[in-house]
Enzyme design. Structure first.
Site, PDB file in Angstrom:
ATOM      1  N   CYS A  78     -54.237 -78.207 -77.093  1.00 39.45           N
ATOM      2  CA  CYS A  78     -53.878 -77.494 -78.329  1.00 39.45           C
ATOM      3  C   CYS A  78     -52.730 -78.210 -79.047  1.00 39.45           C
ATOM      4  O   CYS A  78     -52.922 -79.285 -79.585  1.00 39.45           O
ATOM      5  CB  CYS A  78     -53.558 -76.033 -78.013  1.00 39.45           C
ATOM      6  N   HIS A 163     -58.149 -74.093 -75.004  1.00 40.97           N
ATOM      7  CA  HIS A 163     -57.327 -73.855 -73.807  1.00 40.97           C
ATOM      8  C   HIS A 163     -58.217 -73.782 -72.563  1.00 40.97           C
ATOM      9  O   HIS A 163     -58.773 -72.725 -72.256  1.00 40.97           O
ATOM     10  CB  HIS A 163     -56.535 -72.555 -73.962  1.00 40.97           C
ATOM     11  N   GLU A 165     -57.299 -73.696 -69.589  1.00 38.48           N
ATOM     12  CA  GLU A 165     -56.619 -72.986 -68.495  1.00 38.48           C
ATOM     13  C   GLU A 165     -56.913 -71.495 -68.440  1.00 38.48           C
ATOM     14  O   GLU A 165     -56.682 -70.856 -67.401  1.00 38.48           O
ATOM     15  CB  GLU A 165     -55.093 -73.212 -68.586  1.00 38.48           C
TER      16      GLU A 165
END
Length: 508
Positions: A78, A163, A165
């Site tokens: 990002c 993202h 994660e």
């Protein structure tokens, strides 16, 4: 080891957690970490996290440009990707159509980072800027409906606009693992068995024949710390459990039984009378916390002195976790204190102990896994979080012995029913709050004017944010009926449907 440079994203800790779950040791440092410290850690790869800023802003967060001289692979996520684009001469602008939430990622070109990843998958977006022109040498690997350059690559430098994660990114874990294993050449050496062996050896060497004082609260962290230390130094551990009379029903007995099972001597101090006398007439939440903290230190000091006279204590053990370490050097600076946290900080000067924090490298879920590795029962490890000041902050207004008893009984019923319905492990935290209001009721043919109690159950991953749990009406009805019938002095039960934010999980 993978090193994450934190640019202030709310998801930064998730990057480390995801990689550690895959067996890859990962640390987090602020983006402004010196290049010398980064070199000392000798990472095999760097990950630049997301963040709230814009790379074209005057006050944009920017790390040392020398990170590119380390000759290790770099992955920007990002904001991290936008920083890479900006640094190498590409163009980042404010997006007309901002992306928040789920989007479809479509892989346009094969890459090692997408090894074994589906051509199309859902990913999680959270950005207000977009890349409109890539720097020289970079190629586009994937796109989304609003991001033409959703994944980019130039040799060992990669960027992801989404993202990976967060759990909403379907293939995110695989992508992070590919970066660490296939690009950086990391190995899966991280796990609690390895950590326990290494830490026990380290503690033996560091402590030698000295004595260690450890305050046990009955929670997961302090219990795991005590268990780990006992494995390393046996009877040189002095574990002290202060019963302040503000525990859940049967809590003291549960803790004592656990330590007996673990064969760890436990010094239990019955200080109920001292705490309750000092709390008499006090209703303000922060003052209650302050009194409990100071009284704990007073009682703890007295007990420590007794042991200190028998043989000098050199170390004090605490259950500090990795998020505490990260936040102490946060890129965001000091946060406004919502509530003070009860701890053993502020100990008197004569206690010039050296601090030992065996869990400072671990996240909460890893502390639980370590406890399991050390033989702490799963039932104990999965107990819901409990505040240091205990039931004092779940009794609104003044604390008294009768109110404690009332709350203990109601809370016991709520937890018992959650376990019977197989709901206890599905909610992150559940408890009762005794309200400082009475309400009119009818019991038989008689009018009553008694306490109201509130049920609170929330879903969360780490407690930073939380949503109330959707419990079935029939379940709530059953709990309400039991409490009003079985607990003297309560004639009304309500359910808290406030999320965090705007509320906090605890009421005080």
């Amino acid at each position: 080891m993978i090193l994450v440079l934190d640019f202030g994203s709310q998801y930064t800790q998730l990057i480390a957690r995801r990689l550690r779950e895959s067996g890859i040791y990962t640390e987090i440092v602020p983006f402004f970490e010196s290049i010398e410290n980064i070199q000392k850690k000798a990472p095999k790869g760097l990950i630049l996290s997301g963040g709230p800023a814009s790379v074209y802003a005057k006050d944009a967060y920017k790390p040392s440009g020398k990170i590119f001289d380390l000759n290790v692979p770099i992955l920007g996520i990002c904001y991290g990707m936008q920083y890479l684009v900006d640094f190498f001469g590409g163009v980042v602008v404010g997006a007309n159509e901002q992306e928040f939430g789920k989007a479809v990622l479509e892989i346009a070109q094969n890459s090692v980072i997408f090894e074994g990843v589906k051509i199309k998958s859902l990913v999680w977006m959270s950005h207000m800027d977009k890349v409109i022109e890539l720097p020289k040498g970079f190629t586009t690997l994937a796109k989304s409906p609003n991001s033409p350059h959703c994944a980019i690559e130039n040799g060992k430098i990669f960027g992801l606009q989404f993202h990976p994660e967060v759990v909403q990114s379907e293939e995110g874990g695989k992508i992070l693992e590919n970066f660490a294993l296939l690009v950086c050449g990391c190995e899966k050496t991280w796990g609690m068995q390895h950590f326990a062996q290494r830490e026990i050896a380290r503690l033996k060497e560091k402590i030698a024949n000295a004595k260690v004082l450890c305050a046990v609260s009955g929670g997961v962290d302090s219990t795991v710390v005590a268990t780990l230390l006992h494995r390393a130094i046996k009877d040189n551990l002095i574990a002290v459990f202060v019963d302040h009379g503000l525990l859940r029903k049967n809590e003291k007995e549960r803790v004592q039984a656990m330590f007996k099972d673990l064969q760890i001597p436990l010094n239990t101090i019955d200080a109920k009378g001292i705490f309750l006398s000092k709390l008499k007439g006090v209703s303000e939440p922060e003052l209650k916390r302050k009194i409990i903290g100071e009284t704990f230190i007073e009682v703890f000091e007295k007990e420590a002195k007794k042991h200190h006279l028998k043989g000098k204590i050199e170390f004090l053990a605490q259950g500090t976790l990795y998020p505490d370490v990260i936040e102490s050097v946060s890129v965001k600076g000091p946060s406004k204190v919502i509530k003070t946290h009860h701890n053993v900080g502020g100990l008197p000067e004569w206690m010039d102990f050296k601090l030992i924090e065996p869990l400072r490298e671990l996240f909460k879920d890893e502390a639980r896994l370590l406890g399991k590795e050390l033989g702490v029962s799963q039932d104990f490890l999965m107990h819901h979080p409990f505040p240091g000041p205990g039931l004092a902050v779940r009794i609104l207004g003044e604390v008294s012995e009768s109110k404690i008893k009332r709350l203990q009984e109601a809370d016991f019923i709520f937890i018992e029913e959650l376990k019977k319905a197989n709901l206890y492990d599905k909610v992150w935290q559940a408890f009762c709050v005794l309200l400082n209001v009475n309400s009119v009721g009818v019991m038989g043919d008689n009018r009553t004017y008694e306490n109201a109690i509130c049920l609170r159950a929330v879903n969360a991953s780490d407690g930073m944010t939380a949503s109330f749990s959707f419990l079935e009406h029939s379940f709530l009805e059953k709990v309400s009926n039991r409490i009003t019938n079985e607990v003297s002095g309560i004639n009304r039960v309500v359910y808290d449907i406030t999320s965090k934010p705007p509320g906090t999980i605890e009421w005080e």
